[in-house]
Design a protein around this motif. Structure first.
Motif, short mmCIF file in Angstrom:
data_model
loop_
_atom_site.label_atom_id
_atom_site.label_comp_id
_atom_site.label_asym_id
_atom_site.label_seq_id
_atom_site.Cartn_x
_atom_site.Cartn_y
_atom_site.Cartn_z
N PRO A 78 0.82 -1.12 0.08
CA PRO A 78 0.20 0.10 0.11
C PRO A 78 0.64 1.18 -0.11
O PRO A 78 1.81 1.14 0.74
CB PRO A 78 -0.83 -0.10 1.15
N SER A 79 0.20 2.16 -0.67
CA SER A 79 1.08 3.61 -0.69
C SER A 79 0.87 4.33 0.62
O SER A 79 0.25 3.92 1.51
CB SER A 79 0.38 4.37 -1.77
N GLU A 80 1.68 5.40 0.61
CA GLU A 80 1.77 5.99 2.11
C GLU A 80 0.13 6.77 2.34
O GLU A 80 -0.40 6.61 3.30
CB GLU A 80 2.68 7.09 1.97
N LEU A 81 -0.30 7.15 1.30
CA LEU A 81 -1.78 7.67 1.32
C LEU A 81 -2.79 6.39 1.65
O LEU A 81 -3.54 6.88 2.62
CB LEU A 81 -2.20 8.20 -0.04
N GLU A 82 -2.61 5.50 1.31
CA GLU A 82 -3.48 4.40 1.69
C GLU A 82 -3.27 4.05 2.92
O GLU A 82 -4.30 3.76 3.58
CB GLU A 82 -3.30 3.13 0.67
N ILE A 83 -2.04 3.98 3.51
CA ILE A 83 -1.87 3.72 4.86
C ILE A 83 -2.43 4.62 5.85
O ILE A 83 -3.20 4.47 6.91
CB ILE A 83 -0.35 3.63 5.31
#
Length: 92
Positions: A55-60
């Motif tokens: 997962p991307s940082e935004l998703e996290i």
């Protein structure tokens, strides 16, 4: 002039032709490509697990926000229940 061409042609034949030792030929047949990792006994992940998307940082951040939001909603519900119970105690 033909003599020079013949000499050049013969030299190219030596440079390009099979000028190898028998040991080199045996090594070439038995060689192993060490650049490609083989299957590991320690890590038996399926291909799907191995290739799963990180997962991307935004998703996290989004997942953390949703988790925290759910926790706060539970706390609000608990506080509303306590408030209702306090009203019942006062009415009695």
């Amino acid at each position: 002039m033909a003599s020079v061409w013949n000499e050049t042609h013969r030299m190219k034949g030596l440079a390009v032709g099979p000028m190898t030792t028998s040991e080199y030929g045996e090594w070439w047949v038995k060689r192993i490509n060490d650049n490609v990792p083989g299957p590991s006994q320690k890590n038996n992940q399926s291909i799907e697990e191995h290739l799963r998307v990180i997962p991307s940082e935004l998703e996290i951040i989004k997942q953390n926000f949703e988790r925290r939001n759910a926790e706060l909603e539970k706390k609000i519900e608990q506080m509303e229940e306590q408030k209702l119970n306090l009203r019942l105690d006062v009415d009695v």
